[in-house]
Structures are given as structure tokens and as C-alpha cells.
Write an enzyme that holds these catalytic residues in place. Structure first.
Site, PDB file in Angstrom:
ATOM      1  N   LYS A  88     -17.353  19.054   8.212  1.00 24.06           N
ATOM      2  CA  LYS A  88     -16.331  19.894   7.598  1.00 24.06           C
ATOM      3  C   LYS A  88     -16.798  20.386   6.236  1.00 24.06           C
ATOM      4  O   LYS A  88     -17.425  19.653   5.478  1.00 24.06           O
ATOM      5  CB  LYS A  88     -15.026  19.108   7.442  1.00 24.06           C
ATOM      6  CG  LYS A  88     -14.274  18.890   8.744  1.00 24.06           C
ATOM      7  CD  LYS A  88     -12.924  18.255   8.481  1.00 24.06           C
ATOM      8  CE  LYS A  88     -12.116  18.123   9.756  1.00 24.06           C
ATOM      9  NZ  LYS A  88     -10.783  17.512   9.500  1.00 24.06           N
ATOM     10  N   HIS A 148     -16.581  11.728   5.448  1.00 20.74           N
ATOM     11  CA  HIS A 148     -15.334  11.925   4.700  1.00 20.74           C
ATOM     12  C   HIS A 148     -15.656  12.311   3.258  1.00 20.74           C
ATOM     13  O   HIS A 148     -16.495  11.679   2.613  1.00 20.74           O
ATOM     14  CB  HIS A 148     -14.499  10.644   4.688  1.00 20.74           C
ATOM     15  CG  HIS A 148     -13.835  10.353   5.998  1.00 20.74           C
ATOM     16  ND1 HIS A 148     -13.386   9.094   6.343  1.00 20.74           N
ATOM     17  CD2 HIS A 148     -13.547  11.148   7.052  1.00 20.74           C
ATOM     18  CE1 HIS A 148     -12.847   9.134   7.540  1.00 20.74           C
ATOM     19  NE2 HIS A 148     -12.927  10.369   7.988  1.00 20.74           N
ATOM     20  N   ARG A 162     -13.894   8.311  17.927  1.00 26.75           N
ATOM     21  CA  ARG A 162     -14.430   8.325  16.559  1.00 26.75           C
ATOM     22  C   ARG A 162     -13.686   7.314  15.692  1.00 26.75           C
ATOM     23  O   ARG A 162     -14.300   6.598  14.897  1.00 26.75           O
ATOM     24  CB  ARG A 162     -14.295   9.736  15.989  1.00 26.75           C
ATOM     25  CG  ARG A 162     -14.645   9.892  14.511  1.00 26.75           C
ATOM     26  CD  ARG A 162     -14.600  11.370  14.161  1.00 26.75           C
ATOM     27  NE  ARG A 162     -14.275  11.624  12.769  1.00 26.75           N
ATOM     28  CZ  ARG A 162     -15.166  11.740  11.786  1.00 26.75           C
ATOM     29  NH1 ARG A 162     -16.449  11.586  12.040  1.00 26.75           N
ATOM     30  NH2 ARG A 162     -14.780  12.008  10.545  1.00 26.75           N
ATOM     31  N   ARG A 205     -17.394  14.019  15.316  1.00 30.05           N
ATOM     32  CA  ARG A 205     -16.255  14.803  15.761  1.00 30.05           C
ATOM     33  C   ARG A 205     -16.675  15.565  17.012  1.00 30.05           C
ATOM     34  O   ARG A 205     -17.870  15.787  17.251  1.00 30.05           O
ATOM     35  CB  ARG A 205     -15.824  15.793  14.683  1.00 30.05           C
ATOM     36  CG  ARG A 205     -15.417  15.160  13.353  1.00 30.05           C
ATOM     37  CD  ARG A 205     -15.083  16.230  12.325  1.00 30.05           C
ATOM     38  NE  ARG A 205     -14.616  15.672  11.061  1.00 30.05           N
ATOM     39  CZ  ARG A 205     -15.422  15.386  10.033  1.00 30.05           C
ATOM     40  NH1 ARG A 205     -16.730  15.619  10.118  1.00 30.05           N
ATOM     41  NH2 ARG A 205     -14.919  14.889   8.923  1.00 30.05           N
ATOM     42  N   HIS A 256     -10.907  12.030  20.017  1.00 28.78           N
ATOM     43  CA  HIS A 256     -11.003  11.721  18.591  1.00 28.78           C
ATOM     44  C   HIS A 256     -10.756  10.234  18.341  1.00 28.78           C
ATOM     45  O   HIS A 256     -11.240   9.679  17.351  1.00 28.78           O
ATOM     46  CB  HIS A 256     -10.002  12.562  17.800  1.00 28.78           C
ATOM     47  CG  HIS A 256     -10.363  12.687  16.349  1.00 28.78           C
ATOM     48  ND1 HIS A 256     -11.517  13.302  15.908  1.00 28.78           N
ATOM     49  CD2 HIS A 256      -9.721  12.256  15.221  1.00 28.78           C
ATOM     50  CE1 HIS A 256     -11.574  13.261  14.583  1.00 28.78           C
ATOM     51  NE2 HIS A 256     -10.505  12.619  14.145  1.00 28.78           N
ATOM     52  N   TYR A 262      -8.634   3.132   7.512  1.00 32.85           N
ATOM     53  CA  TYR A 262      -9.093   2.218   8.548  1.00 32.85           C
ATOM     54  C   TYR A 262      -8.896   0.764   8.145  1.00 32.85           C
ATOM     55  O   TYR A 262      -8.773  -0.105   8.996  1.00 32.85           O
ATOM     56  CB  TYR A 262     -10.562   2.495   8.893  1.00 32.85           C
ATOM     57  CG  TYR A 262     -10.744   3.823   9.578  1.00 32.85           C
ATOM     58  CD1 TYR A 262     -10.363   4.003  10.902  1.00 32.85           C
ATOM     59  CD2 TYR A 262     -11.249   4.922   8.897  1.00 32.85           C
ATOM     60  CE1 TYR A 262     -10.505   5.224  11.530  1.00 32.85           C
ATOM     61  CE2 TYR A 262     -11.392   6.151   9.517  1.00 32.85           C
ATOM     62  CZ  TYR A 262     -11.018   6.305  10.829  1.00 32.85           C
ATOM     63  OH  TYR A 262     -11.137   7.519  11.444  1.00 32.85           O
TER      64      TYR A 262
END
Length: 304
Positions: free
Chosen positions: A182, A276, A253, A159, A250, A285
Site C-alpha cells: 500500500k 504496516h 494473512r 495481501r 485475508h 494482533y
């Protein structure tokens, strides 16, 4: 006005989220904003400050009123679903502490919405971005910096915040980076030779000394590189290459993940590389890949 008891409960809930789940500052801010909106509505809806006892007595009709009000302000289904998720998390915590049945809140159903799929770049476009981004600056070191950042986004799936969070002690880049993403979740990310070379080139040209605690990527005046500057240089690159508006930093990514999947990458491994928390997030995806495959089929099949 929100009651002191409700405010105190909100603070305690957020403190627990920070301590136990390692929620990031941005996540906690979003939780606070969403829950304050909910508490303000209930205060007005009920005609007075809502202490703990009234909050435990919220009914199904109260929840419907809140959701209708939120939609009436123009809030989208996706945003409302996020707010509802925050409210449910708060009530699960509150029910454990106050011992009441939170079914009226937990049974509220989130509105359906069309999930937006990631919009990656084709492989040749992603390569063109890496080849062209340095041309957007008149200073060689800034061009090298922008190339290094974009290479980390596409080559390592970082990110923007993760790339710009690197410091002098991360240089020179090791074959594997430990990235804090995150929610404070750490992951190990392999670093391609191309990414290490791009960062090395930038460091050789950068006029500012690299200290262990200083930001790896510097702005023109020596401070930390602002994410907005990364977005701006991508906009300029996009216009030069004639790419769509979806070609954002982004998207590099997204391209990393999609191109790995197209090459036969394992979904679980890609989940780990991206950081994730849920496999369902990474599975989007596969939908992108299937959608693109059908577009190619419809465009090129002789019977199409």
C-alpha cells in the site's frame, strides 16, 4: 456545483499526495470521493459555490453540520472518521498554501467506534485450508494455482493484491521477495520453502507460458487471475471444512501474523513483514492473541 477554484485545489492536493507520500491509486480515489462529498455539502450548506476564501472561513458549527449530515445518511462512525481524516489532511495542505488558521476544522473530533479486531483462523484450520483448497477445482493446474496463492497469503503474509501482482520475472521465487504494498511502500518478505514449492508445482502444471511481464497467476482463460476467484474458492473451501464466514483469503494473512506472534515473534518484525505503516495497526494482533487466550482460559479452567 463545486467552484473551479475548489476543484483546482483538490486536484493540486491529490497530486502532492501522489508525489510526496506515494499514495496508491485506490487511496487517491478514496480521498477524492471523501473530499468531493465534503465540498458538495459545503456548497449546499452555504447556498453557493465555495471558493478558496469561503473554505478558509469554515466554522466549528459548519463542521458539526457536515458531520451530522453524514451520520444522518447512515454513514458509520468508522467511515466518518476516515472522511474527517481526509478533510483534515486537505485543510493542513490548504492552510500552508493560503496562510490561514485551520483550527475550526482540525479541532473536529472523530466519533468513537469499536475497532474491529482481525479474525484469524486456528493453526489447524489454516493448514486444513491449504490441504483442501486444491480439491475445489477439477483441473490439476488450477488446484495447484489456488494452493500456491493461499500458501503465499498464509506463509508470507501477503495481501491478495500483492500475491496476484507477482509476474513471470518473479519466478522461480527467490528466498526473499521484494513486495510493493500500500502506498507504494516496499518491503522484503522471506519466502518459505513450502511457498516456493507450491508455486513451482503450479508453474509446472500451468498450460500458459510464463513471460517476464505476464501475471504469474493466470485465470482459466489465460488472463490475470481475478481476486474474486480467490475469494470464491475460499468460500467453497470454507463450506467444505465447516469454517465460519470470517474465513476469507485475508484471514489467512491475519493468521500469518497471529500465529507468528503466538510463537514469540517480535512485533516490530511482524510490522515489517506485513508492510504496516504504523505499529498501532500491528498491535491489534496482540489484542487478538489476548482475547483468544481468555477464551481458552474461560473454557478450560476448572473454576470457570
Amino acid at each position: 456545483m463545486i467552484s473551479p477554484a475548489a476543484t483546482s485545489a483538490l486536484d493540486d492536493f491529490l497530486a502532492q499526495r501522489a508525489a510526496l507520500s506515494g499514495a496508491s491509486e485506490n487511496t487517491l480515489k478514496a480521498y477524492r470521493s471523501d473530499l468531493l462529498d465534503y465540498l458538495v455539502f459545503m456548497t449546499r450548506h452555504k447556498g453557493g459555490p465555495q471558493g478558496i476564501a469561503p473554505l478558509t472561513a469554515v466554522s466549528v458549527s459548519d463542521m458539526r453540520a457536515w458531520m451530522a449530515h453524514a451520520r444522518g445518511t447512515g454513514l458509520g462512525a468508522r467511515s466518518l472518521s476516515r472522511k474527517l481524516s481526509a478533510v483534515k489532511s486537505f485543510y493542513r495542505w490548504l492552510a500552508e498554501h493560503e496562510v490561514f488558521d485551520p483550527t475550526a476544522v482540525l479541532s473536529a473530533r472523530a466519533p468513537k467506534y469499536q475497532r474491529k479486531l482481525p479474525r484469524p483462523l486456528p493453526e489447524d484450520a489454516a493448514r486444513a485450508v491449504l490441504d483442501t483448497v486444491e480439491l475445489q477445482s477439477q483441473k490439476d493446474w488450477i488446484g495447484a494455482r489456488d494452493t500456491a496463492v493461499m500458501t503465499l497469503l498464509y506463509g508470507c503474509g501477503l495481501r491478495i493484491s500483492e500475491a496476484l501482482g507477482l509476474t513471470g520475472k518473479d519466478a522461480p521465487l527467490a528466498p526473499t521477495l521484494r513486495i510493493r504494498g500500500k502506498g507504494g511502500k516496499e518491503r522484503l518478505v522471506p519466502v518459505l520453502d513450502a511457498a516456493r514449492d507450491a508455486v513451482d508445482t503450479y508453474l509446472r502444471l500451468c498450460p500458459y507460458p510464463q513471460e517476464p511481464d505476464s501475471p504469474l497467476f493466470r485465470g482459466a482463460r489465460g488472463g490475470a487471475l481475478n481476486p474474486r476467484q480467490v475469494q470464491k474458492v475460499m468460500e467453497q473451501t470454507r463450506l467444505q471444512l465447516g469454517l465460519p464466514a470470517s474465513a476469507t483469503p485475508h484471514a489467512m494473512r491475519h493468521s500469518f501474523a497471529t500465529h507468528l506472534l503466538s510463537a514469540g515473534g517480535d512485533l516490530r518484525a511482524i510490522q515489517e513483514l506485513l508492510g504496516h505503516a504504523s505499529l498501532s495497526t500491528t498491535q491489534t494482533y496482540t489484542e487478538v492473541d489476548s482475547t483468544r487466550l481468555m477464551e481458552i482460559y474461560n473454557r478450560t479452567h476448572p473454576k470457570a
